[in-house]
Write a protein that holds these residues in place. Structure first.
Motif, short mmCIF file in Angstrom:
data_model
loop_
_atom_site.label_atom_id
_atom_site.label_comp_id
_atom_site.label_asym_id
_atom_site.label_seq_id
_atom_site.Cartn_x
_atom_site.Cartn_y
_atom_site.Cartn_z
N MET A 1 0.82 -1.18 0.00
CA MET A 1 0.00 0.00 0.00
C MET A 1 0.88 1.27 0.00
SD MET A 1 -3.48 0.48 2.00
CE MET A 1 -3.37 1.48 3.44
N GLU A 2 1.94 1.26 0.81
CA GLU A 2 2.84 2.41 0.85
C GLU A 2 3.57 2.59 -0.48
OE1 GLU A 2 3.10 4.78 3.11
OE2 GLU A 2 1.54 3.77 4.25
N LEU A 3 3.96 1.47 -1.10
CA LEU A 3 4.62 1.55 -2.40
C LEU A 3 3.69 2.15 -3.44
CD1 LEU A 3 7.04 1.02 -4.20
CD2 LEU A 3 6.20 -1.30 -4.54
N ASP A 4 2.43 1.76 -3.41
CA ASP A 4 1.44 2.30 -4.34
C ASP A 4 1.28 3.81 -4.13
OD1 ASP A 4 -0.36 1.82 -6.44
OD2 ASP A 4 -2.06 1.77 -5.04
N ARG A 5 1.22 4.23 -2.88
CA ARG A 5 1.10 5.66 -2.57
C ARG A 5 2.34 6.41 -3.04
NH1 ARG A 5 3.44 8.93 0.56
NH2 ARG A 5 4.59 7.32 1.65
N ALA A 6 3.50 5.85 -2.76
CA ALA A 6 4.75 6.51 -3.14
C ALA A 6 4.88 6.59 -4.66
CB ALA A 6 5.94 5.77 -2.53
N THR A 7 4.54 5.51 -5.34
CA THR A 7 4.61 5.50 -6.81
C THR A 7 3.69 6.56 -7.39
OG1 THR A 7 5.10 3.14 -6.75
CG2 THR A 7 4.41 4.04 -8.85
N GLY A 8 2.54 6.74 -6.78
CA GLY A 8 1.59 7.75 -7.24
C GLY A 8 2.10 9.17 -7.10
N GLN A 9 3.11 9.37 -6.28
CA GLN A 9 3.68 10.71 -6.09
C GLN A 9 4.77 11.05 -7.10
OE1 GLN A 9 4.74 11.64 -2.06
NE2 GLN A 9 2.95 10.60 -1.24
N LEU A 10 5.20 10.06 -7.87
CA LEU A 10 6.21 10.32 -8.88
C LEU A 10 5.62 11.07 -10.06
CD1 LEU A 10 7.91 6.80 -9.06
CD2 LEU A 10 8.73 8.81 -7.82
N ALA A 11 6.44 11.82 -10.75
CA ALA A 11 5.99 12.47 -11.99
C ALA A 11 5.57 11.37 -12.97
CB ALA A 11 7.13 13.30 -12.58
N GLU A 12 4.59 11.65 -13.79
CA GLU A 12 4.02 10.64 -14.68
C GLU A 12 5.08 9.96 -15.56
OE1 GLU A 12 0.62 10.05 -18.12
OE2 GLU A 12 0.79 11.99 -17.13
N GLU A 13 5.97 10.75 -16.16
CA GLU A 13 6.97 10.15 -17.06
C GLU A 13 7.94 9.26 -16.28
OE1 GLU A 13 8.41 14.25 -15.92
OE2 GLU A 13 6.57 13.55 -16.86
N THR A 14 8.23 9.62 -15.05
CA THR A 14 9.10 8.79 -14.21
C THR A 14 8.36 7.53 -13.77
OG1 THR A 14 10.25 10.77 -13.43
CG2 THR A 14 10.48 8.78 -12.09
N ARG A 15 7.12 7.69 -13.37
CA ARG A 15 6.30 6.55 -12.92
C ARG A 15 6.18 5.51 -14.03
NH1 ARG A 15 2.35 9.20 -10.98
NH2 ARG A 15 1.10 9.31 -12.86
N LYS A 16 5.97 5.94 -15.27
CA LYS A 16 5.83 5.01 -16.38
C LYS A 16 7.09 4.15 -16.53
CE LYS A 16 2.63 7.70 -19.21
NZ LYS A 16 2.48 8.45 -20.48
N VAL A 17 8.25 4.78 -16.45
CA VAL A 17 9.51 4.04 -16.59
C VAL A 17 9.68 3.07 -15.43
CG1 VAL A 17 12.03 4.25 -16.59
CG2 VAL A 17 10.65 5.82 -17.96
N VAL A 18 9.43 3.53 -14.21
CA VAL A 18 9.57 2.66 -13.03
C VAL A 18 8.66 1.45 -13.14
CG1 VAL A 18 9.15 2.54 -10.53
CG2 VAL A 18 10.39 4.49 -11.49
N LEU A 19 7.44 1.66 -13.58
CA LEU A 19 6.49 0.54 -13.69
C LEU A 19 6.87 -0.42 -14.82
CD1 LEU A 19 3.11 2.37 -13.02
CD2 LEU A 19 4.41 0.91 -11.46
N LEU A 20 7.27 0.12 -15.96
CA LEU A 20 7.63 -0.75 -17.09
C LEU A 20 8.87 -1.59 -16.79
CD1 LEU A 20 6.99 1.50 -20.22
CD2 LEU A 20 5.70 -0.53 -19.52
N VAL A 21 9.88 -0.97 -16.22
CA VAL A 21 11.13 -1.68 -15.98
C VAL A 21 11.07 -2.46 -14.65
CG1 VAL A 21 13.62 -1.44 -15.60
CG2 VAL A 21 12.48 -0.07 -17.36
N GLY A 22 10.62 -1.78 -13.61
CA GLY A 22 10.63 -2.39 -12.28
C GLY A 22 9.54 -3.42 -12.05
N LEU A 23 8.34 -3.12 -12.50
CA LEU A 23 7.21 -4.01 -12.25
C LEU A 23 7.01 -5.01 -13.38
CD1 LEU A 23 4.86 -4.62 -10.32
CD2 LEU A 23 3.47 -3.05 -11.66
N GLU A 24 7.01 -4.52 -14.60
CA GLU A 24 6.78 -5.39 -15.75
C GLU A 24 8.03 -6.14 -16.18
OE1 GLU A 24 3.80 -5.95 -17.13
OE2 GLU A 24 2.83 -4.56 -15.75
N GLY A 25 9.19 -5.66 -15.76
CA GLY A 25 10.44 -6.35 -16.09
C GLY A 25 10.92 -6.16 -17.51
N LEU A 26 10.47 -5.09 -18.17
CA LEU A 26 10.93 -4.84 -19.53
C LEU A 26 12.40 -4.44 -19.54
CD1 LEU A 26 8.05 -2.75 -21.18
CD2 LEU A 26 8.53 -5.17 -21.45
N PRO A 27 13.15 -4.89 -20.53
CA PRO A 27 14.52 -4.37 -20.69
C PRO A 27 14.47 -2.88 -21.02
CG PRO A 27 14.13 -6.29 -22.12
CD PRO A 27 12.81 -5.88 -21.52
#
Length: 70
Positions: A1-27
């Motif tokens: 829950m805290e990670l979700d809240r923290a991720t939501g505070q990132l700038a959109e362009e940063t959040r997209k990269v974090v989610l694609l690489v960190g969560l989805e595991g894209l190269p």
């Protein structure tokens, strides 16, 4: 829950990269293609995003109480 809240505070362009690489595991190269940005931009946004998440998550953890000396 805290990670979700923290991720939501990132700038959109940063959040997209974090989610694609960190969560989805894209190269990095694939994330760059998906987002239409250079690989170097993916790397810098990911670095900034990870650093910001560390700060945000550290703030969310209450400090441990200090033990009284016996």
């Amino acid at each position: 829950m805290e990670l979700d809240r923290a991720t939501g505070q990132l700038a959109e362009e940063t959040r997209k990269v974090v989610l694609l690489v960190g969560l989805e595991g894209l190269p990095y190269e694939e994330a760059a293609t998906v987002l239409g940005i250079p690989v170097g931009t993916v790397r810098s946004r990911l670095s900034r995003g990870r650093n910001m998440l560390r700060v945000l998550l550290d703030e969310a953890v209450p400090p441990e109480p200090m033990m009284a000396a016996a």
